[in-house]
Design a protein around this motif. Structure first.
Motif, short mmCIF file in Angstrom:
data_model
loop_
_atom_site.label_atom_id
_atom_site.label_comp_id
_atom_site.label_asym_id
_atom_site.label_seq_id
_atom_site.Cartn_x
_atom_site.Cartn_y
_atom_site.Cartn_z
N TRP A 279 1.15 -1.06 0.05
CA TRP A 279 0.18 0.12 -0.06
C TRP A 279 0.48 1.64 -0.31
O TRP A 279 0.46 2.53 -0.99
N ILE A 280 2.10 1.52 0.51
CA ILE A 280 2.21 2.52 1.35
C ILE A 280 3.88 2.79 -0.33
O ILE A 280 3.18 3.99 -1.19
N ILE A 281 3.96 1.86 -1.11
CA ILE A 281 4.57 1.61 -2.64
C ILE A 281 3.30 2.37 -3.39
O ILE A 281 3.70 3.51 -4.63
N PHE A 282 2.03 1.44 -3.18
CA PHE A 282 1.48 2.14 -4.50
C PHE A 282 1.39 2.85 -4.32
O PHE A 282 0.93 4.16 -4.92
N TYR A 283 0.84 3.68 -2.87
CA TYR A 283 0.75 5.35 -2.68
C TYR A 283 2.42 6.43 -3.06
O TYR A 283 1.14 7.58 -3.67
N ASN A 284 2.74 5.97 -2.94
CA ASN A 284 3.71 6.67 -3.35
C ASN A 284 3.79 6.85 -4.87
O ASN A 284 3.90 7.84 -5.61
N ILE A 285 3.74 5.81 -5.27
CA ILE A 285 4.15 5.41 -7.42
C ILE A 285 2.51 6.83 -7.37
O ILE A 285 3.15 7.53 -8.11
N THR A 286 1.23 6.90 -6.81
CA THR A 286 0.46 7.12 -7.53
C THR A 286 0.32 8.42 -7.07
O THR A 286 -0.10 9.59 -7.87
N PHE A 287 1.34 8.74 -6.05
CA PHE A 287 0.82 10.79 -5.60
C PHE A 287 2.16 11.21 -6.40
O PHE A 287 2.01 12.29 -6.91
N TYR A 288 3.10 10.39 -7.28
CA TYR A 288 3.90 11.17 -7.11
C TYR A 288 3.88 11.28 -9.56
O TYR A 288 4.22 12.07 -9.73
N LEU A 289 3.12 10.14 -9.95
CA LEU A 289 2.68 10.53 -11.02
C LEU A 289 1.94 11.33 -11.02
O LEU A 289 1.25 12.42 -11.81
N ILE A 290 0.93 11.46 -9.74
CA ILE A 290 -0.34 12.86 -9.70
C ILE A 290 0.52 14.21 -10.21
O ILE A 290 0.28 15.10 -10.48
N LEU A 291 1.36 14.37 -9.21
CA LEU A 291 2.01 15.33 -8.40
C LEU A 291 2.99 15.81 -10.02
O LEU A 291 3.01 16.89 -10.67
N LYS A 292 3.46 14.97 -10.77
CA LYS A 292 4.12 14.95 -11.93
C LYS A 292 2.91 15.24 -13.70
O LYS A 292 3.64 16.39 -14.26
N TRP A 293 2.14 14.86 -12.98
CA TRP A 293 0.72 15.55 -14.04
C TRP A 293 0.35 16.86 -13.67
O TRP A 293 -0.10 17.63 -14.67
N LYS A 294 0.13 16.87 -12.25
CA LYS A 294 0.81 18.01 -12.25
C LYS A 294 1.57 19.22 -12.69
O LYS A 294 0.72 20.41 -12.85
N VAL A 295 2.15 19.17 -12.57
CA VAL A 295 3.70 19.92 -13.02
C VAL A 295 3.12 20.73 -14.64
O VAL A 295 3.63 21.62 -15.01
N HIS A 296 3.22 19.31 -15.11
CA HIS A 296 2.87 19.07 -16.60
C HIS A 296 1.82 20.16 -17.44
O HIS A 296 2.34 20.50 -17.98
N MET A 297 0.94 20.00 -16.67
CA MET A 297 -0.54 20.86 -17.10
C MET A 297 -0.42 22.13 -17.30
O MET A 297 -0.83 22.98 -17.47
N SER A 298 0.70 22.66 -15.57
CA SER A 298 1.10 24.08 -15.55
C SER A 298 1.62 24.36 -16.31
O SER A 298 2.18 26.35 -16.23
N ARG A 299 2.90 23.72 -17.02
CA ARG A 299 3.45 24.10 -17.91
C ARG A 299 3.11 24.42 -19.59
O ARG A 299 2.09 24.67 -19.82
#
Length: 113
Positions: free
Chosen positions: A93-113
């Motif tokens: 669960w910890i690994i799943f949440y870390n990967i999920t939140f990393y991908l969401i943050l990466k997507w948010k940074v990509h969308m803000s550019r």
């Protein structure tokens, strides 16, 4: 939005953890929730650490059903569980949440550019 999403995910996880109702009492078509509840893995691990391989408990009345700790674990539906299994499930669960939140943050940074 995160505040509402966290609550919407955590309430079912808590309800089906085995703390509020026994795992055996949950309706059959909702049993799968117990197998993905990270609260269950924490609760079950704690119960196993405290009551597994423990000597008889003391009791002040003549008959105590839960004098034997294995009866308590059996009543909660945790007789066949292991602490290692719960640790591995929580780690997943910890690994799943870390990967999920990393991908969401990466997507948010990509969308803000």
């Amino acid at each position: 939005m995160g505040l509402f999403l966290v609550i919407a995910v955590n309430i079912p996880m808590m309800l089906f953890s085995g703390f509020y109702m026994r795992l055996n009492d949950i309706v059959g078509y909702l049993q799968w929730f117990t197998h993905v509840s990270y609260y269950r893995f924490g609760f079950e691990g704690g119960m196993l650490i405290v009551y597994d391989n423990r000597s008889q408990l003391t009791c002040s009345i003549p008959y105590c059903h839960f004098k034997n700790p294995s009866k308590l674990l059996e009543e909660f539906g945790m007789k066949d569980a292991t602490v290692q299994q719960n640790y591995i499930s929580l780690l997943i669960w910890i690994i799943f949440y870390n990967i999920t939140f990393y991908l969401i943050l990466k997507w948010k940074v990509h969308m803000s550019r």
